[in-house]
Each structure stands twice: as C-alpha cells, then as structure tokens.
Write a protein that holds these residues in place. Structure first.
Motif, PDB file in Angstrom:
ATOM      1  N   ARG A  80      -1.388   0.233  12.001  1.00 63.49           N
ATOM      2  CA  ARG A  80      -0.964   0.795  10.788  1.00 63.49           C
ATOM      3  C   ARG A  80       0.328   0.682  10.713  1.00 63.49           C
ATOM      4  O   ARG A  80       1.121   0.572  11.456  1.00 63.49           O
ATOM      5  CB  ARG A  80      -1.579   2.334  10.985  1.00 63.49           C
ATOM      6  N   CYS A  81       0.871   1.405   9.301  1.00 65.32           N
ATOM      7  CA  CYS A  81       2.128   1.480   9.126  1.00 65.32           C
ATOM      8  C   CYS A  81       3.065   2.184  10.197  1.00 65.32           C
ATOM      9  O   CYS A  81       2.436   3.327  10.470  1.00 65.32           O
ATOM     10  CB  CYS A  81       2.336   2.165   7.715  1.00 65.32           C
ATOM     11  N   PRO A  82       4.095   1.690  10.636  1.00 67.79           N
ATOM     12  CA  PRO A  82       4.900   2.432  11.943  1.00 67.79           C
ATOM     13  C   PRO A  82       5.517   3.613  11.486  1.00 67.79           C
ATOM     14  O   PRO A  82       6.206   4.094  12.147  1.00 67.79           O
ATOM     15  CB  PRO A  82       5.536   1.525  12.455  1.00 67.79           C
ATOM     16  N   TYR A  83       5.738   3.734  10.071  1.00 63.58           N
ATOM     17  CA  TYR A  83       6.449   4.729   9.655  1.00 63.58           C
ATOM     18  C   TYR A  83       5.848   6.223   9.961  1.00 63.58           C
ATOM     19  O   TYR A  83       4.519   6.404   9.965  1.00 63.58           O
ATOM     20  CB  TYR A  83       6.888   4.977   8.033  1.00 63.58           C
ATOM     21  N   LEU A  84       6.662   7.030  10.567  1.00 62.47           N
ATOM     22  CA  LEU A  84       6.076   8.265  11.189  1.00 62.47           C
ATOM     23  C   LEU A  84       5.499   8.956   9.704  1.00 62.47           C
ATOM     24  O   LEU A  84       6.321   9.155   8.668  1.00 62.47           O
ATOM     25  CB  LEU A  84       7.209   9.311  11.725  1.00 62.47           C
ATOM     26  N   GLY A  85       4.423   9.794   9.878  1.00 62.04           N
ATOM     27  CA  GLY A  85       3.811  10.529   8.700  1.00 62.04           C
ATOM     28  C   GLY A  85       3.297   9.859   7.567  1.00 62.04           C
ATOM     29  O   GLY A  85       2.931  10.335   6.438  1.00 62.04           O
ATOM     30  N   CYS A  86       3.329   8.355   7.549  1.00 63.01           N
ATOM     31  CA  CYS A  86       2.677   7.549   6.379  1.00 63.01           C
ATOM     32  C   CYS A  86       1.386   7.828   6.216  1.00 63.01           C
ATOM     33  O   CYS A  86       0.739   7.978   7.294  1.00 63.01           O
ATOM     34  CB  CYS A  86       3.089   6.081   6.725  1.00 63.01           C
ATOM     35  N   GLN A  87       0.950   8.101   5.223  1.00 62.73           N
ATOM     36  CA  GLN A  87      -0.378   8.265   4.681  1.00 62.73           C
ATOM     37  C   GLN A  87      -1.342   7.213   4.429  1.00 62.73           C
ATOM     38  O   GLN A  87      -2.653   7.176   4.275  1.00 62.73           O
ATOM     39  CB  GLN A  87      -0.660   9.265   3.434  1.00 62.73           C
ATOM     40  N   ASN A  88      -0.618   6.022   4.534  1.00 58.56           N
ATOM     41  CA  ASN A  88      -1.449   4.766   4.419  1.00 58.56           C
ATOM     42  C   ASN A  88      -2.306   4.312   5.559  1.00 58.56           C
ATOM     43  O   ASN A  88      -1.451   4.277   6.695  1.00 58.56           O
ATOM     44  CB  ASN A  88      -0.391   3.580   4.106  1.00 58.56           C
ATOM     45  N   LYS A  89      -3.550   4.396   5.472  1.00 59.71           N
ATOM     46  CA  LYS A  89      -4.242   3.967   6.655  1.00 59.71           C
ATOM     47  C   LYS A  89      -4.896   2.563   6.852  1.00 59.71           C
ATOM     48  O   LYS A  89      -5.682   2.204   7.572  1.00 59.71           O
ATOM     49  CB  LYS A  89      -5.614   5.109   6.548  1.00 59.71           C
ATOM     50  N   HIS A 138       0.813  -1.263  -0.003  1.00 60.35           N
ATOM     51  CA  HIS A 138       0.100  -0.043   0.115  1.00 60.35           C
ATOM     52  C   HIS A 138       0.804   1.390  -0.044  1.00 60.35           C
ATOM     53  O   HIS A 138       0.413   2.229  -0.585  1.00 60.35           O
ATOM     54  CB  HIS A 138      -0.975  -0.079   0.958  1.00 60.35           C
ATOM     55  N   CYS A 139       1.886   0.965   0.682  1.00 59.99           N
ATOM     56  CA  CYS A 139       2.805   2.573   0.708  1.00 59.99           C
ATOM     57  C   CYS A 139       4.241   2.548   0.672  1.00 59.99           C
ATOM     58  O   CYS A 139       4.996   3.220   0.406  1.00 59.99           O
ATOM     59  CB  CYS A 139       2.638   3.251   2.255  1.00 59.99           C
ATOM     60  N   ASN A 140       4.584   1.037   0.124  1.00 57.84           N
ATOM     61  CA  ASN A 140       5.938   0.836  -0.223  1.00 57.84           C
ATOM     62  C   ASN A 140       7.021   0.950   0.754  1.00 57.84           C
ATOM     63  O   ASN A 140       8.284   0.886   0.466  1.00 57.84           O
ATOM     64  CB  ASN A 140       6.413   1.504  -1.613  1.00 57.84           C
ATOM     65  N   HIS A 141       6.521   1.115   2.163  1.00 52.40           N
ATOM     66  CA  HIS A 141       7.516   0.994   3.274  1.00 52.40           C
ATOM     67  C   HIS A 141       7.951  -0.576   3.383  1.00 52.40           C
ATOM     68  O   HIS A 141       7.238  -1.362   3.293  1.00 52.40           O
ATOM     69  CB  HIS A 141       6.725   1.647   4.513  1.00 52.40           C
ATOM     70  N   VAL A 142       9.162  -0.311   3.856  1.00 52.95           N
ATOM     71  CA  VAL A 142       9.772  -1.647   3.904  1.00 52.95           C
ATOM     72  C   VAL A 142      10.219  -1.976   5.651  1.00 52.95           C
ATOM     73  O   VAL A 142      10.534  -1.069   6.315  1.00 52.95           O
ATOM     74  CB  VAL A 142      11.163  -1.634   3.318  1.00 52.95           C
ATOM     75  N   TYR A 143       9.878  -3.005   5.990  1.00 51.75           N
ATOM     76  CA  TYR A 143       9.757  -3.642   7.402  1.00 51.75           C
ATOM     77  C   TYR A 143      10.561  -4.931   7.512  1.00 51.75           C
ATOM     78  O   TYR A 143      10.747  -5.571   6.456  1.00 51.75           O
ATOM     79  CB  TYR A 143       8.580  -3.736   8.112  1.00 51.75           C
ATOM     80  N   GLU A 144      11.157  -4.956   8.827  1.00 46.41           N
ATOM     81  CA  GLU A 144      11.624  -6.219   8.896  1.00 46.41           C
ATOM     82  C   GLU A 144      10.363  -7.513   9.161  1.00 46.41           C
ATOM     83  O   GLU A 144       9.512  -7.254   9.795  1.00 46.41           O
ATOM     84  CB  GLU A 144      12.670  -6.361  10.270  1.00 46.41           C
TER      85      GLU A 144
HETATM   86 ZN   LIG Z   1       3.976   3.386   5.266  1.00 47.22          ZN
END
Ligand SMILES: [Zn+2]
Length: 68
Positions: A33-42, A10-16
C-alpha cells in the motif's frame, strides 16, 4: 531528492519512481500500500497507477537552479 517523481492516481502521493517500482516487484505476492503514514488509500500500488509528476519535476528543477 527525487530524480523521477511519480504520483499515485488514487491518493496523489508522490514517490521516487525507481524505488517504488523496485518495492512493487519485491512485494508482488502480497502487494504494498501507499507508504505514506496515515494515507487512507487502500489500493495496492501498481505501476500503471503511477503517473509522472511533472509539477514536482519542475519544482525540483527550480530548486536545483536556485542552489547554483
Ligand atoms: Zn497515499
């Protein structure tokens, strides 16, 4: 340093992978939700939305090699 990077479709963020799957399990009732700060993906994180981040994996392998 990530061992098994996965990408959120959904937001292309990468996690372990292990850490994120554990979190999803832990917060099953509410969802997380995505743990990245300021991520718009809900969209709540779900295991099926995480795909192996092969490019990231390659980067990690490269970095490991250059550290030798
Ligand atoms: Zn994200």
């Amino acid at each position: 340093m990530m061992e098994n990077p996965v990408r959120n479709i959904h937001c292309n963020h990468v996690y372990e992978k292990e850490t994120t799957l554990a979190l999803i399990k832990q917060k099953k009732r509410k969802g997380i939700r995505c743990p990245y700060l300021g991520c718009q993906n809900k969209t709540p994180l779900a295991p099926q939305d995480l795909l192996e981040a092969l490019d990231f994996k390659r980067e990690i392998a490269k970095r490991k090699q250059s550290e030798l």
